[in-house]
Design an enzyme around this catalytic site. Structure first.
Site, mmCIF file in Angstrom:
data_model
loop_
_atom_site.group_PDB
_atom_site.id
_atom_site.type_symbol
_atom_site.label_atom_id
_atom_site.label_comp_id
_atom_site.label_asym_id
_atom_site.label_seq_id
_atom_site.Cartn_x
_atom_site.Cartn_y
_atom_site.Cartn_z
ATOM 1 N N GLN A 195 130.747 -58.576 -15.066
ATOM 2 C CA GLN A 195 129.512 -57.804 -15.260
ATOM 3 C C GLN A 195 128.564 -58.112 -14.092
ATOM 4 O OE1 GLN A 195 126.597 -59.604 -16.332
ATOM 5 N NE2 GLN A 195 125.271 -57.838 -16.691
ATOM 6 N N SER A 197 125.758 -59.421 -13.381
ATOM 7 C CA SER A 197 125.044 -60.679 -13.087
ATOM 8 C C SER A 197 126.000 -61.823 -12.761
ATOM 9 C CB SER A 197 124.181 -61.083 -14.280
ATOM 10 O OG SER A 197 124.989 -61.600 -15.317
ATOM 11 N N LYS A 198 127.283 -61.639 -13.008
ATOM 12 C CA LYS A 198 128.220 -62.767 -12.954
ATOM 13 C C LYS A 198 128.575 -63.170 -11.519
ATOM 14 C CE LYS A 198 127.985 -63.068 -17.297
ATOM 15 N NZ LYS A 198 128.448 -62.194 -18.305
ATOM 16 N N ASN A 199 129.159 -64.367 -11.368
ATOM 17 C CA ASN A 199 129.428 -64.906 -10.020
ATOM 18 C C ASN A 199 130.418 -64.074 -9.227
ATOM 19 O OD1 ASN A 199 127.779 -66.919 -10.886
ATOM 20 N ND2 ASN A 199 129.135 -68.605 -10.357
#
Ligand SMILES: *Cc1c(COP(=O)(O)O)cnc(C)c1O
Length: 312
Positions: A195, A197-199
């Site tokens: 998603q 926001s993920k790294n």
């Protein structure tokens, strides 16, 4: 130290420049996206980027299988269902996590049972699990919150003792390691999110990783309209969803993957620096970092404010 640096005390801002934009991308992503576009294989079978991504991420996490999905919420649902969790069954999970850990079970009528987290790590407290086990308990979901690996050694021992499936919600933990081994496939099956926001991100996306052939086949089938892996195209042997990722997402993720190691190092370096400085401030409690948390993915940097400071 210099509490006058705290913005809430009206001090001088420690940073005036804007933070760099996220996500970071460049010519690699452009080239891979164009390759996907020109291949004409945007979905369906016989693709190249998707299997390459599944292989690379599985290898990165020490797993035999990687199965891509539309997101990290439904990949958790698929993990639970592949593991045989039925409506009405209980799933023990931490009370502090993103809502999707719980809704992934509720979406098909399984029941989240919350165990509290340790105040100084925010991770599932193994001490609290065993008293919550009932005859209906089928699984434990460990969450590597903020990218901090949960205590997989103790959680695994508890799962084995009670015959429970151990699932790792590794949505925030790509790259994290427990006792020198990557998280995600240390239990029975693990879920990753891509998603925005993920790294590691393609805007949306998810993936399951596992070393268990049966769980991998069941998960693949559930995400591929009940098909049988290696079977005929119209051979549907169970009820499944279509949860497949597109070739475009796989292309972006392959590009992002080339940046991951450097970004993880950068995150650890910055977190270490921040911890050193925050430790000098009386009203701030930094998180305890256990010796077996050999790599923290630092999706988020967590710390605690003294209540008096938080109320101001
Ligand atoms: C992001 C996240 C999810 C859900 O992933 P999506 O891809 O957004 O559906 C699940 N669990 C945790 C802990 C997360 O941070």
């Amino acid at each position: 130290m210099k509490t006058d640096l705290l913005a809430c005390d009206g001090g001088k801002p420690v940073r005036a420049a804007e933070f760099p934009l996220w996500p970071v991308f460049g010519e690699t992503e452009e080239r891979l996206l164009l390759e996907a576009l020109r291949s004409g294989k945007w979905g369906g079978a016989n693709r190249s980027k998707l299997p390459e991504l599944e292989e690379k991420i599985a290898a990165l996490h020490g797993a035999k299988h990687g199965i891509t999905m539309v997101n990290g919420t439904l990949s958790l649902t698929v993990a639970l269902k592949a593991a045989g969790v039925q409506p009405g069954d209980e799933v023990i999970m931490p009370s502090y996590t993103f809502i999707a850990t719980a809704t992934s079970a509720l979406l098909f009528g399984a029941i989240p049972v919350f165990a509290d987290v340790e105040p100084d790590t925010l991770l599932l407290d193994p001490e609290r699990i065993e008293r919550l086990v009932t005859p209906r308990t089928k699984a434990i979901v460990a969450v590597h919150i903020a990218g901090a690996p949960a205590d997989m050694t103790r959680l695994k021992a508890i799962a084995v003792r009670h015959g429970l499936v151990l699932i790792e919600d590794s949505a925030q933990a790509i790259g994290a390691e427990w006792d020198g081994k990557p998280v995600g496939a240390l239990g029975d099956i693990g879920s990753i999110s891509f998603q925005s926001s993920k790294n590691l991100t393609a805007g949306e996306g998810g993936m399951l990783i596992t070393n268990d052939d049966k769980l991998a086949d069941a998960a693949w089938s559930l995400a591929n309209v009940g098909r049988v892996r290696g079977g005929e195209w119209y051979q549907h042997e169970r009820i499944g969803w279509n949860l497949r990722m597109t070739e475009f997402q796989a292309a972006v993720l392959l590009g992002q993957l080339t940046r991951l190691e450097e970004q993880l190092r950068h995150r650890e370096r910055n977190a270490e620096l921040l911890t050193q400085l925050l430790e000098e401030i009386e009203d701030i409690g930094v998180m305890r970092r256990g010796l077996l948390q050999t790599r923290h993915a630092y999706h988020l940097y967590m710390f605690r404010l003294a209540p008096e400071l938080a109320d101001r």
